[in-house]
Design a protein around this motif. Sequence first.
Motif, PDB file in Angstrom:
ATOM      1  N   ILE A   1       7.192   0.862  -1.112  1.00 60.56           N
ATOM      2  CA  ILE A   1       6.075   0.843  -0.166  1.00 60.56           C
ATOM      3  C   ILE A   1       6.159  -0.414   0.697  1.00 60.56           C
ATOM      4  O   ILE A   1       6.781  -1.402   0.307  1.00 60.56           O
ATOM      5  N   PRO A   2       5.533  -0.400   1.879  1.00 58.41           N
ATOM      6  CA  PRO A   2       5.491  -1.614   2.695  1.00 58.41           C
ATOM      7  C   PRO A   2       4.517  -2.624   2.119  1.00 58.41           C
ATOM      8  O   PRO A   2       3.528  -2.262   1.461  1.00 58.41           O
ATOM      9  N   GLY A   3       4.782  -3.881   2.366  1.00 59.88           N
ATOM     10  CA  GLY A   3       3.900  -4.943   1.883  1.00 59.88           C
ATOM     11  C   GLY A   3       4.588  -6.285   1.978  1.00 59.88           C
ATOM     12  O   GLY A   3       5.742  -6.390   2.392  1.00 59.88           O
ATOM     13  N   GLY A   4       3.888  -7.328   1.562  1.00 57.79           N
ATOM     14  CA  GLY A   4       4.468  -8.662   1.626  1.00 57.79           C
ATOM     15  C   GLY A   4       3.509  -9.723   1.140  1.00 57.79           C
ATOM     16  O   GLY A   4       2.459  -9.423   0.549  1.00 57.79           O
ATOM     17  N   LYS A   5       3.852 -10.976   1.412  1.00 56.76           N
ATOM     18  CA  LYS A   5       3.117 -12.110   0.884  1.00 56.76           C
ATOM     19  C   LYS A   5       1.798 -12.333   1.624  1.00 56.76           C
ATOM     20  O   LYS A   5       1.686 -12.087   2.828  1.00 56.76           O
ATOM     21  N   ILE A   6       0.835 -12.843   0.904  1.00 55.11           N
ATOM     22  CA  ILE A   6      -0.459 -13.230   1.480  1.00 55.11           C
ATOM     23  C   ILE A   6      -0.340 -14.655   1.998  1.00 55.11           C
ATOM     24  O   ILE A   6       0.093 -15.558   1.273  1.00 55.11           O
TER      25      ILE A   6
ATOM     26  N   VAL B   1      -4.069   1.982  -1.867  1.00 56.55           N
ATOM     27  CA  VAL B   1      -3.778   3.223  -1.163  1.00 56.55           C
ATOM     28  C   VAL B   1      -4.506   3.143   0.167  1.00 56.55           C
ATOM     29  O   VAL B   1      -5.637   2.644   0.237  1.00 56.55           O
ATOM     30  N   ALA B   2      -3.873   3.595   1.248  1.00 54.60           N
ATOM     31  CA  ALA B   2      -4.507   3.563   2.562  1.00 54.60           C
ATOM     32  C   ALA B   2      -4.030   4.740   3.393  1.00 54.60           C
ATOM     33  O   ALA B   2      -2.932   5.266   3.175  1.00 54.60           O
ATOM     34  N   ARG B   3      -4.875   5.132   4.348  1.00 51.70           N
ATOM     35  CA  ARG B   3      -4.519   6.219   5.259  1.00 51.70           C
ATOM     36  C   ARG B   3      -3.954   5.651   6.545  1.00 51.70           C
ATOM     37  O   ARG B   3      -4.405   4.611   7.037  1.00 51.70           O
ATOM     38  N   VAL B   4      -2.948   6.326   7.082  1.00 53.29           N
ATOM     39  CA  VAL B   4      -2.416   5.948   8.382  1.00 53.29           C
ATOM     40  C   VAL B   4      -3.395   6.416   9.453  1.00 53.29           C
ATOM     41  O   VAL B   4      -3.684   7.607   9.579  1.00 53.29           O
ATOM     42  N   LYS B   5      -3.887   5.459  10.220  1.00 51.37           N
ATOM     43  CA  LYS B   5      -4.877   5.751  11.255  1.00 51.37           C
ATOM     44  C   LYS B   5      -4.227   6.066  12.589  1.00 51.37           C
ATOM     45  O   LYS B   5      -4.611   7.020  13.284  1.00 51.37           O
ATOM     46  N   SER B   6      -3.220   5.292  12.958  1.00 55.02           N
ATOM     47  CA  SER B   6      -2.570   5.480  14.258  1.00 55.02           C
ATOM     48  C   SER B   6      -1.235   4.753  14.275  1.00 55.02           C
ATOM     49  O   SER B   6      -0.924   3.950  13.394  1.00 55.02           O
ATOM     50  N   GLY B   7      -0.462   5.047  15.332  1.00 53.38           N
ATOM     51  CA  GLY B   7       0.795   4.357  15.548  1.00 53.38           C
ATOM     52  C   GLY B   7       2.010   5.220  15.258  1.00 53.38           C
ATOM     53  O   GLY B   7       1.914   6.242  14.576  1.00 53.38           O
ATOM     54  N   GLU B   8       3.144   4.801  15.804  1.00 57.63           N
ATOM     55  CA  GLU B   8       4.429   5.440  15.542  1.00 57.63           C
ATOM     56  C   GLU B   8       5.260   4.502  14.671  1.00 57.63           C
ATOM     57  O   GLU B   8       5.223   3.284  14.839  1.00 57.63           O
TER      58      GLU B   8
ATOM     59  N   ALA C   1       0.821  -1.211   0.000  1.00 56.45           N
ATOM     60  CA  ALA C   1       0.000   0.000   0.000  1.00 56.45           C
ATOM     61  C   ALA C   1       0.850   1.253   0.000  1.00 56.45           C
ATOM     62  O   ALA C   1       1.877   1.344   0.682  1.00 56.45           O
ATOM     63  N   LEU C   2       0.384   2.218  -0.765  1.00 51.65           N
ATOM     64  CA  LEU C   2       0.902   3.573  -0.734  1.00 51.65           C
ATOM     65  C   LEU C   2       0.187   4.276   0.422  1.00 51.65           C
ATOM     66  O   LEU C   2      -1.018   4.530   0.360  1.00 51.65           O
ATOM     67  N   LEU C   3       0.917   4.556   1.488  1.00 51.59           N
ATOM     68  CA  LEU C   3       0.325   5.113   2.700  1.00 51.59           C
ATOM     69  C   LEU C   3       0.405   6.635   2.687  1.00 51.59           C
ATOM     70  O   LEU C   3       1.428   7.207   2.310  1.00 51.59           O
ATOM     71  N   HIS C   4      -0.676   7.274   3.119  1.00 52.47           N
ATOM     72  CA  HIS C   4      -0.686   8.729   3.239  1.00 52.47           C
ATOM     73  C   HIS C   4      -1.193   9.115   4.621  1.00 52.47           C
ATOM     74  O   HIS C   4      -1.800   8.306   5.339  1.00 52.47           O
ATOM     75  N   ASP C   5      -0.932  10.347   5.003  1.00 53.05           N
ATOM     76  CA  ASP C   5      -1.339  10.821   6.331  1.00 53.05           C
ATOM     77  C   ASP C   5      -2.605  11.660   6.296  1.00 53.05           C
ATOM     78  O   ASP C   5      -3.001  12.227   7.321  1.00 53.05           O
TER      79      ASP C   5
END
Length: 349
Positions: free
Chosen positions: A242-247, A298-305, A219-223
Motif C-alpha cells: 500500500i502507499p504510505g510513508g513517514k510522519i 482504509v480510505a476511499r479514493v475521492k479524485s485524481g489520476e 492506507a488500503l485504498l478502495h474505489d
Amino acid sequence: MFRNFIFDWSGTLVDDLPPVLEATNHVLSIYGKPALDREEFRRVFRLPYREFYEEMLPGVPLPELEVHFRQAFAGSKSPVTILPHAREKLEWCKQHGVRAFVLTSMDSESFKKQLVDLGLADFFEATYSGVLDKRELILEIISKHRLVPEETAFIGDMTHDIDTARHGKLTSIAVLTGYTLAGPLSESRPDLTVPDLDALRRFVGRPGWRPRPVATVGALLHDGKGKLLMLRTHKWGHRWGIPGGKIRRGESTEDALRREIREETGLEIDRIRFVIVQDCIDSHEFLRPEHFLLLNYVARVKSGEIVLNEEAQDYRWVTPAEAMGLDLNRPTRTLLVEALNQGVIEHPV
C-alpha cells in the motif's frame, strides 16, 4: 554508541569517479571493448575489482590490467575532489573523540598522494590501502586497534563495503554519493542508508546516538466499487503493498497520510478510517533493517489520476480476493485481513 568509524575512500570521502571511469575505459579500449558511460559503469562496477575485470576482460591477467589502469589514472586531467560534507564529518569525529580509519582498495601510491594533497591525513588514526578484498583485512584491523564491534561502523558506497562490515560484525552505513546506484546498494541490506555524510552527522548527532522507531502511515485504498489499489515497490522486495510513508514532525497522522498518498499516487482521499497499528522490526522484506510503527488506515479514493512516483514500479486495481492471491508484504496482508474482519472495506451497493 559509535566510538569508531572505518571509512571507505573513493565515493565516500572523495569523488574520484571521473578519472576512474576515464582510466577504466582506456583499459577496455586497449582490448577492443566499448566504453562505458557513467551510469552503466555505476551499474556494473563492483569490488573486489578483479571480479569486474574477470567479467569484462576474461583471461587477461590482473597485474597487466592494473599497469594500464594506473598509467591512465595518473595521466588523467579529471580532478579528484573532497565530497561535500566529508571534511565536516571528519572534523565532527575529531571534535567528539570518535576514532577514524580508512580501508580502501585504491592503490597505495595514489591514495597517499590524495590523502596529502586534499589535506585529510591528520584526521585518521590509521589508513589501509591497496586492499583488493576488504573482508580479508577487517578482522585484523578490529583486533589490532582493539575496536569493539558494537561501537564501530563501516561507512562505504558499495555492496562490498556492506559485506565487509557484516564480515566484521560491524554496523554497516551506506552513502549514496559514490559508485553504486541506490537500488543495488539497498539489496545488500545496510543497517543505515544516508544520502551523504552531512545526513549521517545529523542522524548520529553525538556518539551516544541510538536509532528510534520510525512512525509511518499507510492506507488500503478502495474505489467504493469493490476494488482495492495495490502497488509494487522495490522497497519491499518487489512485493505488493500500500502507499504510505513517514510522519513529519508537527504533522498530524491524517495530514501525513493525505500527503503521502498524494505524493506516491497523485490521488486525493476521503472516508479515512483507522484500522490497526503494527510493529515492523527489521523485516527481511524491507530494503534495510528498520523498526517501523505502522499506523494503517482504509480510505476511499475521492479524485485524481494515478501517477506513481519513483517509489512504486507498478499498480493494480483488484478485488479483495484477488489481493489475497498477490505476493503481498506481510504488513499489508495483516492489514487486509483485519480490514475484512472489521468490515471497513466498502463494497458497491
